[in-house]
Design a protein around this motif. Structure first.
Motif, PDB file in Angstrom:
ATOM      1  N   HIS A  78       5.993  40.877  57.896  1.00 40.79           N
ATOM      2  CA  HIS A  78       4.663  40.312  57.623  1.00 40.79           C
ATOM      3  C   HIS A  78       4.742  39.277  56.503  1.00 40.79           C
ATOM      4  CE1 HIS A  78       0.075  40.989  57.714  1.00 40.79           C
ATOM      5  NE2 HIS A  78       0.327  39.901  57.001  1.00 40.79           N
ATOM      6  N   HIS A  97       3.957  34.771  55.849  1.00 37.74           N
ATOM      7  CA  HIS A  97       3.287  33.605  56.424  1.00 37.74           C
ATOM      8  C   HIS A  97       3.989  32.334  55.996  1.00 37.74           C
ATOM      9  CE1 HIS A  97      -0.009  36.130  57.766  1.00 37.74           C
ATOM     10  NE2 HIS A  97      -0.017  36.682  56.577  1.00 37.74           N
ATOM     11  N   ASP A 129       3.879  39.512  52.579  1.00 39.67           N
ATOM     12  CA  ASP A 129       2.613  38.810  52.847  1.00 39.67           C
ATOM     13  C   ASP A 129       2.479  37.535  52.004  1.00 39.67           C
ATOM     14  OD1 ASP A 129       0.246  38.378  54.188  1.00 39.67           O
ATOM     15  OD2 ASP A 129      -0.945  39.756  52.968  1.00 39.67           O
TER      16      ASP A 129
HETATM   17 ZN   LIG Z   1      -0.923  38.514  56.081  1.00 39.75          ZN
END
Ligand SMILES: [Zn+2]
Length: 333
Positions: free
Chosen positions: A21, A23, A256
């Motif tokens: 996870h 980005h 994240d």
């Molecule tokens: Zn996320």
């Protein structure tokens, strides 16, 4: 058994060490109207590729899952370009964000079946005209409870999961509603070992983690380094607790993070935060690099007695089993 990356399918054995996870790029709706928002696409692609290459070369990461919600500026063509330049496997997802921060008006008006039609299309044919196929489904819910609208999008994700067999990666807000997501998956006929309940490390209570793990899903300790939500000492203590309780095979570690966004942050930052950001910018560490998990958090796990084989099993065996759809081993096995 194949996994869809943004550059096409790969075999399970090519997945390797995986961050589940992260980005690359984010843009909240409306940022495109901000006259102060400048975005140099070429420069961003070069920097993102540099960061992914560093992850691969220095830390052996071979796969990078970016569950960017559709309406948060997901740019499949740009992801493909970054994957190509960095030689990193990048997996993207289909699926929308949660009600308080997303869900476009047009799609709010659609039925679960209509939403599922979009998700299935993106998984089996591709995203828009890019030809890039999604390799997993994103589900997001807010706090303190799942709203009726979010429940409809969740149902759509379940229809698409059952039709395509790709796994589900979730967002939870404020470390709540993981068990409620599990209940919704169960009642919509999705096997829980096909689901990764995200951001559980946002909850400091070990009983919450036990409950999610015992429910039979994967559990995300996937905001490592985001100390605004939770100190990493609490994350490390709770992660080791879960390993010692026999749930190592259920844990997914990730951060994240993202390496670029359009315009300003989606909240006002305090003067203190801005000072810290300026400091990081001056040292070239803004946004913070993806390598933090390896340089800073892995040593914290070692200090707490985890072996390297236990640590890297979570980063390699768990993602592979998750995508393969194999059943989760029972605790302590
Ligand atoms: Zn996320």
């Amino acid at each position: 058994m194949q996994i869809q990356t943004v550059l096409g399918p790969i075999g399970l054995d090519e997945l390797g060490r995986t961050l589940m996870h992260e980005h690359l790029f984010i843009a909240f709706a409306g940022a495109e109207f901000d006259p102060t928002a400048v975005f140099d696409r070429e420069a961003f692609i070069a920097e993102a590729a540099r960061r992914l290459r560093q992850l691969r070369v220095e830390h052996g990461v071979r796969s990078f899952v970016d569950p960017c919600p559709i309406e948060l500026g997901r740019d499949a063509a740009m992801m493909a370009e970054i994957a190509e330049r960095s030689e990193m496997n990048v997996v993207c997802t289909t699926g929308f964000y949660f009600e308080a921060m997303g869900l476009p008006v047009y799609w709010r008006a659609r039925t679960a079946e209509e939403i599922a039609e979009l998700y299935i299309r993106e998984i089996t044919h591709g995203i828009g005209r890019t030809g890039v196929r999604a390799g997993a489904i994103k589900v997001a819910t807010g706090a303190p409870a799942i709203t009726p609208l979010e429940a409809k999008f969740l149902e759509a994700a379940c229809i698409a999961q059952r039709a395509t067999g790709v796994p589900i990666i979730t967002h939870t807000q404020d470390g709540v509603c993981g068990p409620e997501q599990q209940e919704a998956f169960r009642s919509n006929g999705v096997e829980l070992h096909r689901c990764l309940i995200g951001h559980c490390c946002g909850n400091a209570d070990p009983a919450y983690h036990r409950r999610v793990a015992e429910g039979g899903s994967y559990i995300g300790f996937d905001r490592i380094g985001l100390t605004r939500f939770q100190p990493d000492d609490v994350r490390a203590d709770n992660l080791v607790r879960l390993v010692r309780a026999g749930y190592r095979a259920s844990i997914m570690m990730s951060q994240d993070r993202h390496c670029g966004w359009l315009g300003k942050l989606a909240r006002q930052v305090t003067a203190e935060e801005q000072a810290r950001i300026d400091q990081l910018k001056a040292s070239g560490d803004w946004p913070p690099p993806y390598t933090y998990l390896f340089t800073d958090f892995v040593p914290m796990l070692r200090q707490r007695g985890l072996s390297d084989s236990e640590i890297f099993s979570m980063l390699e065996d768990n993602p592979r089993r998750f995508f393969a759809g194999e059943p989760l081993p029972l605790p302590n096995m």
